[in-house]
Design a protein around this motif. Structure first.
Motif, mmCIF file in Angstrom:
data_model
loop_
_atom_site.group_PDB
_atom_site.id
_atom_site.type_symbol
_atom_site.label_atom_id
_atom_site.label_comp_id
_atom_site.label_asym_id
_atom_site.label_seq_id
_atom_site.Cartn_x
_atom_site.Cartn_y
_atom_site.Cartn_z
ATOM 1 N N THR A 19 0.757 48.536 11.153
ATOM 2 C CA THR A 19 -0.227 47.172 11.172
ATOM 3 C C THR A 19 -0.947 46.899 12.416
ATOM 4 O O THR A 19 -1.793 46.453 12.547
ATOM 5 C CB THR A 19 1.094 45.995 10.984
ATOM 6 O OG1 THR A 19 2.076 45.960 11.980
ATOM 7 C CG2 THR A 19 1.348 46.307 9.399
ATOM 8 N N PHE A 22 -4.065 48.959 12.279
ATOM 9 C CA PHE A 22 -5.117 48.204 11.407
ATOM 10 C C PHE A 22 -5.697 46.973 12.363
ATOM 11 O O PHE A 22 -6.799 46.682 12.287
ATOM 12 C CB PHE A 22 -4.559 47.739 10.054
ATOM 13 C CG PHE A 22 -4.388 48.888 9.141
ATOM 14 C CD1 PHE A 22 -5.528 49.374 8.791
ATOM 15 C CD2 PHE A 22 -3.301 49.397 8.699
ATOM 16 C CE1 PHE A 22 -5.452 50.455 7.645
ATOM 17 C CE2 PHE A 22 -3.132 50.361 7.793
ATOM 18 C CZ PHE A 22 -4.156 50.798 7.166
ATOM 19 N N GLY A 23 -4.590 46.389 13.038
ATOM 20 C CA GLY A 23 -5.269 45.313 13.717
ATOM 21 C C GLY A 23 -6.298 45.618 14.764
ATOM 22 O O GLY A 23 -7.201 44.953 15.190
ATOM 23 N N LEU A 25 -8.166 48.291 14.568
ATOM 24 C CA LEU A 25 -9.661 48.511 13.797
ATOM 25 C C LEU A 25 -10.241 47.134 13.655
ATOM 26 O O LEU A 25 -11.517 47.240 13.744
ATOM 27 C CB LEU A 25 -9.439 49.136 12.510
ATOM 28 C CG LEU A 25 -8.777 50.685 12.617
ATOM 29 C CD1 LEU A 25 -8.532 51.404 11.377
ATOM 30 C CD2 LEU A 25 -9.751 51.432 13.354
ATOM 31 N N SER A 26 -9.507 46.238 13.139
ATOM 32 C CA SER A 26 -10.338 44.854 12.787
ATOM 33 C C SER A 26 -10.834 44.160 14.003
ATOM 34 O O SER A 26 -11.925 43.447 14.039
ATOM 35 C CB SER A 26 -9.073 44.151 12.257
ATOM 36 O OG SER A 26 -9.569 42.559 12.207
ATOM 37 N N VAL A 27 -10.369 44.106 15.299
ATOM 38 C CA VAL A 27 -10.631 43.806 16.555
ATOM 39 C C VAL A 27 -11.908 44.334 16.880
ATOM 40 O O VAL A 27 -12.748 43.705 17.500
ATOM 41 C CB VAL A 27 -9.493 43.644 17.492
ATOM 42 C CG1 VAL A 27 -10.113 43.310 18.842
ATOM 43 C CG2 VAL A 27 -8.373 42.645 17.201
ATOM 44 N N LYS A 29 -14.109 45.821 15.045
ATOM 45 C CA LYS A 29 -15.158 45.486 13.986
ATOM 46 C C LYS A 29 -15.567 43.994 14.497
ATOM 47 O O LYS A 29 -16.660 43.918 14.316
ATOM 48 C CB LYS A 29 -14.716 45.467 12.573
ATOM 49 C CG LYS A 29 -15.583 45.080 11.485
ATOM 50 C CD LYS A 29 -14.959 45.582 10.195
ATOM 51 C CE LYS A 29 -15.925 44.910 9.072
ATOM 52 N NZ LYS A 29 -15.271 44.982 8.010
ATOM 53 N N GLU A 30 -14.571 43.229 14.685
ATOM 54 C CA GLU A 30 -14.902 41.750 15.121
ATOM 55 C C GLU A 30 -15.750 41.828 16.411
ATOM 56 O O GLU A 30 -16.522 41.223 16.525
ATOM 57 C CB GLU A 30 -13.739 40.891 15.331
ATOM 58 C CG GLU A 30 -13.962 39.467 15.607
ATOM 59 C CD GLU A 30 -14.459 38.683 14.243
ATOM 60 O OE1 GLU A 30 -14.904 37.463 14.491
ATOM 61 O OE2 GLU A 30 -14.313 39.343 13.123
ATOM 62 N N ALA A 46 -12.083 37.898 19.577
ATOM 63 C CA ALA A 46 -11.738 39.251 19.662
ATOM 64 C C ALA A 46 -10.721 39.771 21.001
ATOM 65 O O ALA A 46 -10.039 40.355 20.955
ATOM 66 C CB ALA A 46 -12.951 40.271 19.641
ATOM 67 N N SER A 49 -7.328 38.466 20.613
ATOM 68 C CA SER A 49 -6.746 39.278 19.829
ATOM 69 C C SER A 49 -6.276 40.527 20.285
ATOM 70 O O SER A 49 -5.260 41.214 20.088
ATOM 71 C CB SER A 49 -7.710 39.433 18.565
ATOM 72 O OG SER A 49 -7.778 38.341 17.874
#
Length: 75
Positions: A19, A22-23, A25-27, A29-30, A46, A49
């Motif tokens: 997890t 995945f976090g 990757l999300s950050v 992208k953000e 960002a 995070s």
């Protein structure tokens, strides 16, 4: 620590590592979107995070050390 508790701890650790990946990757992208749109508030989000992820990784590292030398992650 019993074998059952150790197994549950390892499973929880591996799930946390997944997890966290995945976090990350999300950050990323953000942050990219925030820079493209010059959105300071999203960029601050960002950064915050990222700090959360770094802290989480430090905690996971500590847990890996606690599991002992027989853990796969330690080699």
């Amino acid at each position: 620590m019993s074998a059952t508790n150790k197994k549950k701890s390892r499973s929880r650790l591996y799930l946390s590592l997944g997890t966290t990946a995945f976090g990350v990757l999300s950050v990323v992208k953000e942050a990219k979107l925030a820079r493209e749109e010059n959105d300071t508030l999203r960029l601050v989000d960002a950064v915050v995070s990222t700090a959360k992820i770094v802290t989480g990784l430090a905690i996971l590292y500590r847990e890996v050390k606690r599991l002992g030398d027989d853990d796969v992650l330690l080699g």
